[in-house]
Enzyme design. Structure first.
Site, PDB file in Angstrom:
ATOM      1  N   ARG A  58       0.741  -1.326  -0.189  1.00 33.28           N
ATOM      2  CA  ARG A  58       0.002  -0.025  -0.135  1.00 33.28           C
ATOM      3  C   ARG A  58       1.059   1.204   0.095  1.00 33.28           C
ATOM      4  O   ARG A  58       0.115   2.354  -0.031  1.00 33.28           O
ATOM      5  CB  ARG A  58      -0.694  -0.201   1.163  1.00 33.28           C
ATOM      6  CG  ARG A  58      -1.876  -1.131   0.930  1.00 33.28           C
ATOM      7  CD  ARG A  58      -3.144  -0.979   2.149  1.00 33.28           C
ATOM      8  NE  ARG A  58      -4.026  -1.932   1.914  1.00 33.28           N
ATOM      9  CZ  ARG A  58      -5.343  -1.776   2.488  1.00 33.28           C
ATOM     10  NH1 ARG A  58      -5.297  -0.978   3.291  1.00 33.28           N
ATOM     11  NH2 ARG A  58      -6.155  -2.848   2.671  1.00 33.28           N
ATOM     12  N   HIS A  89       1.069  -3.482   7.227  1.00 28.22           N
ATOM     13  CA  HIS A  89       1.833  -2.450   7.326  1.00 28.22           C
ATOM     14  C   HIS A  89       2.962  -2.178   8.299  1.00 28.22           C
ATOM     15  O   HIS A  89       3.193  -3.047   9.184  1.00 28.22           O
ATOM     16  CB  HIS A  89       0.737  -1.061   7.987  1.00 28.22           C
ATOM     17  CG  HIS A  89      -0.418  -0.860   7.017  1.00 28.22           C
ATOM     18  ND1 HIS A  89      -1.500  -0.986   7.558  1.00 28.22           N
ATOM     19  CD2 HIS A  89      -0.348  -0.105   6.042  1.00 28.22           C
ATOM     20  CE1 HIS A  89      -2.425  -0.653   6.693  1.00 28.22           C
ATOM     21  NE2 HIS A  89      -1.725  -0.067   5.786  1.00 28.22           N
ATOM     22  N   VAL A 177     -11.310  -8.148  12.725  1.00 32.52           N
ATOM     23  CA  VAL A 177     -11.091  -7.579  11.617  1.00 32.52           C
ATOM     24  C   VAL A 177      -9.664  -7.055  11.382  1.00 32.52           C
ATOM     25  O   VAL A 177      -9.330  -6.456  10.349  1.00 32.52           O
ATOM     26  CB  VAL A 177     -12.065  -6.298  10.932  1.00 32.52           C
ATOM     27  CG1 VAL A 177     -13.352  -6.735  10.809  1.00 32.52           C
ATOM     28  CG2 VAL A 177     -11.924  -5.070  12.007  1.00 32.52           C
ATOM     29  N   CYS A 183      -4.180   1.844  14.002  1.00 29.92           N
ATOM     30  CA  CYS A 183      -5.148   2.081  12.683  1.00 29.92           C
ATOM     31  C   CYS A 183      -6.137   2.798  13.371  1.00 29.92           C
ATOM     32  O   CYS A 183      -7.021   3.598  12.360  1.00 29.92           O
ATOM     33  CB  CYS A 183      -5.773   0.541  12.450  1.00 29.92           C
ATOM     34  SG  CYS A 183      -4.704  -0.591  11.728  1.00 29.92           S
TER      35      CYS A 183
END
Length: 190
Positions: A58, A89, A177, A183
């Site tokens: 990403r 990440h 999730v 986050c």
């Protein structure tokens, strides 16, 4: 403002941009600087001494270069290649406790190679990877409540040694999730 590497994140940019401008902060729009640049905030770790940028699915090298141009006069911006496809990440596998200490899960130490070479950090390793993802604000450490007593003890001792107050948070719904504390966090120095 970043240009997220996944379409589902793009809506966040406009609302955050408006807030940052209302706060009177300088805004650099990544898309305007380089339309090919992508960068997710979860790939940026600012330790206070260095800004590390994870190159992932990403976040690309163009995104790194835009960040380096925007912040390079204030701090050293260093790329970190994320080789594992299981790592979404950079902050999924490494965060910092203070400007001297990095937190990482056992088995992910290879990511730290150029991070440790660049700045003389102490590295604390945890058996439970969730404790490598903490948020530190004004002397307080927010960490996900976990069952692994060994990992909890390691973090508790590290916080005590640094006079940091540790707070355990129930993140069970977010964990369903694959969400993490970082986050859910936007830290602004205002």
């Amino acid at each position: 403002m970043t240009n997220p590497g996944h379409d589902s994140r793009c809506g966040e940019v406009t609302s955050m941009g408006d807030i940052v401008q209302q706060l009177g902060m300088r805004v650099v729009d990544m898309k305007q600087e380089d339309p090919k640049a992508t960068l997710d905030g979860g790939d940026v770790l600012n330790t206070g001494r260095h800004m590390y940028v994870g190159l992932s699915n990403r976040t690309n090298s163009e995104g790194f270069r835009v960040l380096e141009k925007a912040f390079g006069e204030y701090t050293k911006v260093i790329p970190v290649q994320l080789s594992s496809s299981s790592v979404l990440h950079l902050k999924s596998v490494v965060t910092h406790l203070d400007d001297e200490t990095l937190l990482v899960p056992v088995g992910q130490e290879e990511i730290l190679t150029n991070m440790l070479d660049s700045g003389g950090y102490e590295c604390i390793k945890f058996p439970d990877k969730r404790l490598a993802n903490v948020v530190v604000v004004n002397g307080h450490v927010l960490a996900q409540e976990i069952a692994c007593e060994e990992s909890k003890n390691i973090l508790e001792v590290a916080c005590q040694e640094r006079s940091l107050r540790l707070h355990w948070l129930d993140m069970s719904e977010l964990a369903k999730v694959d969400g993490a504390l970082t986050c859910c966090s936007v830290l602004l120095d205002i």
